[in-house]
Write a protein that holds these residues in place. Structure first.
Motif, short mmCIF file in Angstrom:
data_model
loop_
_atom_site.label_atom_id
_atom_site.label_comp_id
_atom_site.label_asym_id
_atom_site.label_seq_id
_atom_site.Cartn_x
_atom_site.Cartn_y
_atom_site.Cartn_z
N ARG A 176 40.21 46.38 34.89
CA ARG A 176 39.52 46.22 33.61
C ARG A 176 39.04 44.78 33.41
N THR A 213 38.18 42.67 35.70
CA THR A 213 37.03 42.43 36.58
C THR A 213 35.73 42.83 35.90
N THR A 214 35.74 43.99 35.28
CA THR A 214 34.55 44.49 34.59
C THR A 214 34.25 43.70 33.33
N ALA A 215 35.29 43.48 32.51
CA ALA A 215 35.09 42.83 31.21
C ALA A 215 34.61 41.39 31.35
N LEU A 216 35.06 40.69 32.38
CA LEU A 216 34.70 39.29 32.55
C LEU A 216 33.56 39.10 33.53
N GLY A 217 33.04 40.18 34.07
CA GLY A 217 31.89 40.12 34.96
C GLY A 217 32.13 39.29 36.20
N THR A 218 33.25 39.52 36.86
CA THR A 218 33.59 38.74 38.04
C THR A 218 33.96 39.66 39.19
N SER A 219 34.36 39.08 40.32
CA SER A 219 34.69 39.87 41.50
C SER A 219 36.19 40.13 41.57
N ASN A 226 35.95 33.51 30.00
CA ASN A 226 35.49 33.87 31.34
C ASN A 226 36.69 33.88 32.29
#
Length: 484
Positions: free
Chosen positions: A47, A49-55, A109
């Motif tokens: 979750r 990974t998706t919410a913070l727009g990272t890998s 972030n």
């Protein structure tokens, strides 16, 4: 025959005094949040990974940074207690943890979350050994049933964490924002701070002026050494090959730093950050080795079993959490029985028996497939839980048999450090073995690694045979260190 007598507050009988009960209640309430937090966050990585727009590779540092900070902070718990006194050090650690939890919830972030998680790990790294030390010191010289009750109480959160953490994380993530996995710590730990302030007995800092002075050289050697070891093993567990610089360089650097710290500690003895000369006592040295092997066995299973359910049986994260509940229930049940047995018959056969039961609860998974019955596996997990729940109880109780009261913080740090290193080693070992056999297919690969886990568990009981045969020394008796 050589004897060593500990100096500590007197213990009158085998019942916990009201003040000890109060102390244990406060410690368990405050410490539970840190233990639950580690398991809750692990289940939330996807979750995040998706919410913070990272890998995925970046978000793994939310866990890794926390573990590295814990590794650095554990050796500082003894200094914090000597410098501030146990009560104030405990409250300070709680405050660091709760402020960092609120900061994690406010993260904007991935980078900020990783930084705040490292700050949170510093608080947790002091809390965990301090909780164990304050619990053991609260019973003084009392052996037998009194010690078993204290150790059982402070290890209850360790048993409940794997049960409640994933379930709590799954419920929060299904209903609320990811920020609540950190915000939930704020009211709980805040209450823990108030309880500690009101209910913990005040204790002054160490009278010896040198005891409260930070061993800067020792910290500069041991902190990075432990962090490098955790980092190298974490990279290995996450799929990095040993030949990669990110794996072998931290491990070799860590080895050099730890050797240097050992030499430094021997030279400074009681003035070192962690006094490794205490390992000359048989009980502490054997307990530390056994806790290393126990940590490897425990975390090998904690890594492997969720992967088995999710990759081979196609379970969701929340379904996996519910499937693993029987193991947690078995672990919780075993802690009380194991502590009482260790007080009555000694740590040797309790620990050996715990490893054998753990092995018996692991072997069936070497034959289990994608469609093996859930009820059968639940029963097997309950048996494995009985083993893993019992395996650390006797070593923790035995670790202090040769240790003077004022040196108990150093003994706690040594046992926590060895257990943490063992945990990282066990997790890395099963991950590497599973990856190396991926070409066999999922089911065959899992069978292979479960056999390896069983073998590791059986080998782990060998150092436990070095424990003394006798029961743990009762209150007021000198501790025998001649091995008979």
């Amino acid at each position: 025959m050589t004897t060593r007598t500990r100096t500590s507050p007197p213990a009158s009988d085998e019942r916990l005094s009201p003040s000890t009960r109060k102390t244990l209640s406060v410690l368990v309430f405050g410490g539970a949040a840190a233990i639950l937090d580690s398991t809750v966050v692990t289940i939330a990585l996807d979750r995040l990974t998706t919410a913070l727009g990272t890998s995925t590779g970046t978000i793994q540092w939310v866990v890794t940074a926390y573990l590295l900070a814990v590794a650095v902070a554990v050796p500082m718990s003894g200094w914090a207690q000597a410098r501030l006194g146990g009560k104030r050090a405990w409250i300070a650690a709680l405050l660091v943890f709760v402020v960092a939890s609120a900061a994690c919830a406010a993260s904007w972030n991935a980078g900020s979350l990783i930084a705040f998680r490292a700050f949170q790990g510093l608080g947790a790294g002091v809390m965990m050994p301090l909780m164990q030390t304050l619990a053991v010191q609260s019973v003084g010289t009392a052996g037998g049933k009194v010690m078993s009750k204290a150790v059982t109480a402070v290890t209850v959160p360790l048993a409940l964490g794997p049960i409640l953490g994933p379930v709590l994380g799954g419920v929060i993530l299904s209903q609320l924002s990811w920020r609540w996995i950190f915000l939930i710590n704020v009211p709980v730990v805040s209450v823990g701070v108030v309880l500690a302030w009101r209910m913990l007995a005040p204790d002054p800092p160490a009278r010896d002026g040198g005891a409260g002075k930070l061993d800067v050289v020792g910290l500069s050697l041991l902190g990075p050494g432990l962090a490098g070891l955790v980092l190298g093993l974490s990279n290995l567990a996450s799929g990095a090959h040993f030949a990669r610089t990110g794996t072998w360089l931290p491990l070799l650097g860590a080895l050099a730093l730890l050797v240097a710290f050992t030499c430094w500690s021997i030279r400074r003895r009681g003035r070192a950050l962690v006094d490794v000369t205490l390992l000359s006592g048989r009980s502490l040295s054997v307990a530390s080795i056994v806790l290393f092997t126990a940590g490897a066995v425990l975390y090998a299973g904690m890594v492997l079993l969720p992967l088995y359910w999710q990759q081979l049986r196609g379970a969701t994260v929340l379904e996996t959490a519910f499937q693993l509940i029987p193991m947690g229930v078995g672990a919780l049940f075993a802690r009380v029985i194991a502590a009482r047995l260790a007080a009555r018959i000694g740590p040797r056969w309790v620990t050996v028996g715990a490893f054998l039961v753990t092995a018996a609860g692991t072997v069936p998974f070497a034959f289990a497939g994608a469609h093996t019955g859930q009820w059968w596996l639940g029963a097997v997990l309950f048996v494995r839980g009985l083993g893993v729940g019992a395996v650390v109880m006797a070593p923790i109780m035995a670790a202090y048999a040769d240790v003077p009261y004022e040196q108990m913080p150093h003994a706690t740090m040594l046992t926590r450090i060895t257990q943490q290193i063992g945990a990282s080693f066990g997790a890395a070992l099963v991950a590497v073995i599973l990856q190396s056999r991926a070409d066999l297919g999922a089911e065959a690969a899992f069978h292979y690694v479960f056999w390896w886990t069983t073998a590791l568990t059986v080998l782990a009981l060998i150092p436990a045979l070095a424990f003394r045969r006798a029961a743990l020394a009762p209150a007021g008796e000198p501790d025998r260190v001649d091995g008979r």
